[in-house]
Design a protein around this motif. Structure first.
Motif, PDB file in Angstrom:
ATOM      1  N   LYS A 608       0.790  -1.363  -0.271  1.00  0.00           N
ATOM      2  CA  LYS A 608       0.164  -0.087  -0.078  1.00  0.00           C
ATOM      3  C   LYS A 608       1.069   1.056   0.085  1.00  0.00           C
ATOM      4  O   LYS A 608       0.855   2.279  -0.578  1.00  0.00           O
ATOM      5  CB  LYS A 608      -1.143  -0.416   0.751  1.00  0.00           C
ATOM      6  CG  LYS A 608      -2.189   1.699   1.266  1.00  0.00           C
ATOM      7  CD  LYS A 608      -2.595   0.859   2.435  1.00  0.00           C
ATOM      8  CE  LYS A 608      -3.268   2.486   2.679  1.00  0.00           C
ATOM      9  NZ  LYS A 608      -2.985   2.935   3.495  1.00  0.00           N
ATOM     10  N   GLU A 612       1.282   4.559  -2.757  1.00  0.00           N
ATOM     11  CA  GLU A 612       0.879   5.219  -2.739  1.00  0.00           C
ATOM     12  C   GLU A 612       1.970   6.217  -2.748  1.00  0.00           C
ATOM     13  O   GLU A 612       1.544   7.619  -3.392  1.00  0.00           O
ATOM     14  CB  GLU A 612       0.914   5.667  -1.180  1.00  0.00           C
ATOM     15  CG  GLU A 612      -1.040   5.374  -0.409  1.00  0.00           C
ATOM     16  CD  GLU A 612      -0.546   5.307   1.166  1.00  0.00           C
ATOM     17  OE1 GLU A 612       0.543   5.308   1.098  1.00  0.00           O
ATOM     18  OE2 GLU A 612      -2.094   4.877   1.832  1.00  0.00           O
ATOM     19  N   LEU A 615       1.086   6.767  -6.662  1.00  0.00           N
ATOM     20  CA  LEU A 615       0.196   7.257  -7.092  1.00  0.00           C
ATOM     21  C   LEU A 615       0.116   8.801  -6.806  1.00  0.00           C
ATOM     22  O   LEU A 615      -0.618   9.657  -7.443  1.00  0.00           O
ATOM     23  CB  LEU A 615      -1.153   7.184  -6.454  1.00  0.00           C
ATOM     24  CG  LEU A 615      -1.228   4.790  -7.417  1.00  0.00           C
ATOM     25  CD1 LEU A 615      -2.587   4.952  -6.169  1.00  0.00           C
ATOM     26  CD2 LEU A 615      -2.428   5.677  -8.525  1.00  0.00           C
ATOM     27  N   TYR A 621      -1.343   9.542 -13.607  1.00  0.00           N
ATOM     28  CA  TYR A 621      -2.414   8.680 -13.948  1.00  0.00           C
ATOM     29  C   TYR A 621      -2.967   9.021 -15.465  1.00  0.00           C
ATOM     30  O   TYR A 621      -4.138   8.681 -16.614  1.00  0.00           O
ATOM     31  CB  TYR A 621      -3.404   9.460 -13.394  1.00  0.00           C
ATOM     32  CG  TYR A 621      -3.538   9.767 -11.903  1.00  0.00           C
ATOM     33  CD1 TYR A 621      -4.367   8.816 -11.258  1.00  0.00           C
ATOM     34  CD2 TYR A 621      -2.755  10.053 -11.263  1.00  0.00           C
ATOM     35  CE1 TYR A 621      -4.490   8.623 -10.274  1.00  0.00           C
ATOM     36  CE2 TYR A 621      -2.956  10.070  -9.897  1.00  0.00           C
ATOM     37  CZ  TYR A 621      -3.489   8.957  -8.391  1.00  0.00           C
ATOM     38  OH  TYR A 621      -3.115   8.611  -7.765  1.00  0.00           O
ATOM     39  N   GLY A 626      -1.474   3.491 -14.613  1.00  0.00           N
ATOM     40  CA  GLY A 626      -2.035   4.507 -13.389  1.00  0.00           C
ATOM     41  C   GLY A 626      -3.328   3.595 -12.845  1.00  0.00           C
ATOM     42  O   GLY A 626      -4.077   3.324 -12.077  1.00  0.00           O
ATOM     43  N   ARG A 627      -3.941   3.802 -13.958  1.00  0.00           N
ATOM     44  CA  ARG A 627      -5.618   3.016 -13.790  1.00  0.00           C
ATOM     45  C   ARG A 627      -5.968   1.942 -13.265  1.00  0.00           C
ATOM     46  O   ARG A 627      -6.489   1.738 -12.375  1.00  0.00           O
ATOM     47  CB  ARG A 627      -6.621   3.061 -14.792  1.00  0.00           C
ATOM     48  CG  ARG A 627      -7.143   4.402 -15.418  1.00  0.00           C
ATOM     49  CD  ARG A 627      -8.366   4.495 -16.785  1.00  0.00           C
ATOM     50  NE  ARG A 627      -8.202   3.953 -18.060  1.00  0.00           N
ATOM     51  CZ  ARG A 627      -7.068   4.853 -18.186  1.00  0.00           C
ATOM     52  NH1 ARG A 627      -6.696   5.226 -18.603  1.00  0.00           N
ATOM     53  NH2 ARG A 627      -6.517   3.675 -20.080  1.00  0.00           N
ATOM     54  N   VAL A 630      -4.605   2.614  -9.269  1.00  0.00           N
ATOM     55  CA  VAL A 630      -5.907   2.669  -8.431  1.00  0.00           C
ATOM     56  C   VAL A 630      -6.512   2.282  -7.959  1.00  0.00           C
ATOM     57  O   VAL A 630      -7.263   1.144  -6.837  1.00  0.00           O
ATOM     58  CB  VAL A 630      -6.313   4.167  -9.108  1.00  0.00           C
ATOM     59  CG1 VAL A 630      -7.816   4.410  -8.670  1.00  0.00           C
ATOM     60  CG2 VAL A 630      -5.312   4.710  -9.286  1.00  0.00           C
ATOM     61  N   TYR A 633      -5.002   0.050  -5.799  1.00  0.00           N
ATOM     62  CA  TYR A 633      -5.452   0.270  -4.501  1.00  0.00           C
ATOM     63  C   TYR A 633      -6.276   0.109  -3.491  1.00  0.00           C
ATOM     64  O   TYR A 633      -6.153   0.020  -2.077  1.00  0.00           O
ATOM     65  CB  TYR A 633      -4.623   1.914  -4.701  1.00  0.00           C
ATOM     66  CG  TYR A 633      -4.774   2.394  -3.049  1.00  0.00           C
ATOM     67  CD1 TYR A 633      -3.586   2.488  -2.634  1.00  0.00           C
ATOM     68  CD2 TYR A 633      -5.717   4.030  -2.724  1.00  0.00           C
ATOM     69  CE1 TYR A 633      -3.449   3.415  -1.844  1.00  0.00           C
ATOM     70  CE2 TYR A 633      -5.511   4.353  -1.519  1.00  0.00           C
ATOM     71  CZ  TYR A 633      -4.309   3.928  -1.050  1.00  0.00           C
ATOM     72  OH  TYR A 633      -4.970   5.133   0.597  1.00  0.00           O
ATOM     73  N   GLU A 634      -7.489   0.490  -4.296  1.00  0.00           N
ATOM     74  CA  GLU A 634      -8.487   0.185  -3.650  1.00  0.00           C
ATOM     75  C   GLU A 634      -9.548  -0.809  -2.787  1.00  0.00           C
ATOM     76  O   GLU A 634      -9.499  -1.530  -2.618  1.00  0.00           O
ATOM     77  CB  GLU A 634      -9.825   0.844  -4.734  1.00  0.00           C
ATOM     78  CG  GLU A 634      -9.606   2.152  -4.828  1.00  0.00           C
ATOM     79  CD  GLU A 634     -10.253   3.313  -3.771  1.00  0.00           C
ATOM     80  OE1 GLU A 634     -10.701   2.990  -3.151  1.00  0.00           O
ATOM     81  OE2 GLU A 634      -9.274   4.388  -4.298  1.00  0.00           O
TER      82      GLU A 634
END
Length: 654
Positions: A608, A612, A615, A621, A626-627, A630, A633-634
């Motif tokens: 994580k 971070e 990101l 992004y 990048g997507r 994300v 990460y979520e």
């Protein structure tokens, strides 16, 4: 480690949204339930995960190399195979290895040189090791164990698959899936077509499986015993609950009450802000304050969602009677039921007014046949039966064949004597047939819809005796609760067959057990029935210990009641010691699991932090990478939250 990652998956039927934003992780060996009302999208989600349906958005990732197995309600088999041969196809690779070993044994006997022999022996040892590691020697016994556990018998082993019933085919498909043990199982109603004994066997077997699994089931006992998390599909969303089905019900109630309380507080605050604004907006000295309240009001309304629904739309069911029956409802004397030969005979039973009797026992024991005989659909093979005075019967068939498939739901309701269109619309609405659904042709209705139509007709029939054969089949969990409550409030007499143990436990006042060609009566519900069965088993064991040997002169010295009592006490102490050992073992397992979880949490937190850092770069992004980061990460945040909760549970932290 996650075997399945689902991120923001959405599905539409045309312009209509079925569900959206469904996200969750499934770890190795973890088993979760997929619950929700009929039509919420449970089976659709399973088919999407299996790759049999497309989804509009989101991502689904199965860990590399993981095999996915799906339990179909219409499985396909190889024509010409017997049931046993079809089940054994799961281990076809073992048979190939075995064939190779036999061929190599013949070659070793003919080897011309030491070098050739050694080469064959090395290869033989390698394949033998593979065969043993895969459980090759125990595979035949394992196949039969699973088939017998799911309710098949020795005579079924040689049946061609083409002649199996629909229920037998589903059970065979389940057997193959259990034997194959893919890393991920997707199971839609695995307990369908299983009798109570087979369901209890499946519970134990399922808990020992290393496979991860997502399952849809309406069997509440089964869910409570095998799953650790519950994913609810409702209102187009998927919400995860970190516990079994009973926990889910309690937690859902708590969340709903909390959300409703918060909404009410926000609504009250919004009303207060709005009243202040409307009162002082045109007053110069208070205008600034009024505008400030208006801004707060706009922000609050932007945060507020729709009022949480504390009750969902469900069927409205209450059975009533036209008149009361006599006290004696049904008497049977030496009754025999069956077809060419009796399935059950010497049935001597007495049914009194107000009883709710559950017929339980294995498939093929004669329960449905008995109901057909007392309903007058079959003639008894012997003995006699007598209905009491003033009996008016209502019958529910598990085949759902009491409806004309060519009629619409409305036309079927208008067949009820004295019913007008207004009456029919009103009744259909209570059973969730509204608008165009009232004109739906019954032949196109689902099993659940046909079930509800039959219950609707039964409800207004005024019968004082209900004969119900598997009335909970095809009902969602909420509708089962409604049916339970209606039967418990019913002033008449109920005779029913059900494989749903929870339903039997909630409704039955008496159990009639059909087994081995006889019927035995037990007072009470399912829980009391199981307790009494265990008590009788213990008495049988004690009796076996106290019986004197057939040949007295060979009986051991001291074979008295006192010595038997000592032996029973010894057994009891051994059981207590074994239980203590098991408790310590479970404690050590929990501690070890907590330590493993701590390592997972550390690794997750490290990843994580790494994400971070990546990101934090705005340029990331702009790319597909990048997507993906994300999304990872979520998903990782949600997984860490679950791990912390599970870690606290293992350590007993409140």
């Amino acid at each position: 480690m996650a075997v399945l990652t689902v991120q923001n998956v959405s599905k539409y039927w045309g312009a209509d949204m079925l569900f959206e934003g469904v996200s969750f992780l499934l770890n190795e060996g973890e088993k979760i339930a997929l619950v929700g009302r009929n039509g919420a999208g449970k089976t659709t989600l399973l088919k999407i995960l299996m790759g049999r349906l497309e989804h509009e958005s989101g991502s689904i990732s199965v860990s590399g190399g993981a095999r996915v197995g799906y339990l179909s309600q219409d499985p396909e088999f190889t024509a010409g195979n017997t049931l046993l041969q079809e089940a054994e196809t799961v281990f076809a690779y073992l048979r190939r290895w075995e064939t190779q070993l036999r061929a190599m044994e013949a070659k070793m006997a003919e080897a011309q040189t030491d070098e050739a022999l050694q080469e064959l022996m090395d290869e033989y040892a390698r394949i033998t090791a593979q065969f043993e590691a895969a459980g090759g020697y125990g595979a035949p016994a394992r196949v039969k164990s699973v088939l017998f556990g799911l309710g098949f018998n020795e005579a079924d082993m040689t049946k061609p698959v083409e002649f199996l019933s629909g229920g037998q085919k589903v059970r065979l498909g389940l057997a193959k899936l259990l034997l194959d043990e893919p890393e991920l199982m997707l199971l839609d109603e695995p307990t369908n077509h299983l009798d109570l004994k087979a369901v209890e066997w499946l519970e134990g077997y399922f808990r020992s499986l290393k496979s991860a699994a997502i399952l849809v089931s309406h069997d509440r006992y089964f869910l409570d015993r095998v799953i650790t998390r519950t994913l609810e599909m409702e209102g187009g969303k998927g919400e995860m609950y970190h516990g079994n089905y009973s926990y889910y019900l309690e937690e859902k109630k708590r969340r709903t009450e909390s959300a409703l309380s918060q909404w009410e507080r926000q609504s009250k605050e919004a009303s207060r802000l709005e009243a202040f604004y409307l009162k002082w907006r045109n007053t110069p000295s208070r205008k600034d304050q009024a505008q400030d309240r208006k801004k707060k009001l706009d922000r609050l309304r932007g945060q507020m969602s729709d009022r949480p629904q504390d009750r969902h739309k469900s069927i409205k069911l209450n059975f009533d009677i036209d008149f009361q029956s006599g006290e004696d409802v049904l008497v049977t004397r030496e009754l025999a039921v069956g077809y060419d030969k009796p399935l059950v005979d010497d049935i001597n039973l007495f049914l009194t007014r107000g009883e709710r009797v559950a017929l339980v026992g294995p498939n093929g024991a004669g329960k449905t046949t008995f109901l057909k005989v007392v309903q007058g659909m079959l003639r008894p093979l012997g003995g006699e039966m007598r209905w009491g005075v003033g009996i008016q019967k209502g019958y529910f068939s598990q085949d759902l064949d009491d409806l004309d498939p060519n009629r619409t739901a409305m036309q079927e309701m208008l067949e009820i004597p004295g019913f007008t269109k207004f009456d029919a619309y009103s009744l259909l609405g209570r059973f969730l047939f509204s608008g165009e659904d009232a004109d739906k042709v019954i032949g196109l209705c689902s099993g659940g819809e046909r079930n509800r139509l039959i219950l609707a007709k039964l409800m207004v029939a005024g019968a004082n005796v209900l004969i119900l054969d598997e009335p909970t089949n095809h009902l969602d969990l909420e509708s089962k609760v409604v049916l339970e409550e209606a039967l418990n409030d019913y002033p008449g007499t109920v005779l029913f067959v059900s494989h749903d143990r929870f339903f039997v436990d909630q409704v039955a006042t008496t159990i009639w057990e059909f087994a081995d060609g006889t019927v035995t009566e037990f007072e009470g519900n399912w829980t009391k029935y199981r307790e009494e069965k265990e008590r009788l088993a213990q008495l049988a064991l004690a009796k076996a210990l106290t019986e004197e040997p057939a040949v007295k002169e060979e009986a051991p010295r001291g074979s008295t009641a006192a010595s038997v009592a000592a032996e029973v006490e010894k057994i009891r102490k051994n059981q207590e010691q074994e239980q203590a050992r098991q408790n310590k073992k479970e404690q050590r397992k929990a501690e070890a699991a907590a330590r493993r979880m701590e390592i997972e949490i550390e690794q997750g937190e490290a990843r994580k932090a790494e994400l971070e850092e990546k990101l934090a770069d705005p340029e990331i992004y702009r790319s597909a990478t990048g997507r993906a980061l994300v999304a990872e990460y979520e998903a990782l945040k949600a997984e860490l939250e679950r791990l912390y909760e599970e870690w606290e549970r293992l350590l007993g932290i409140e």
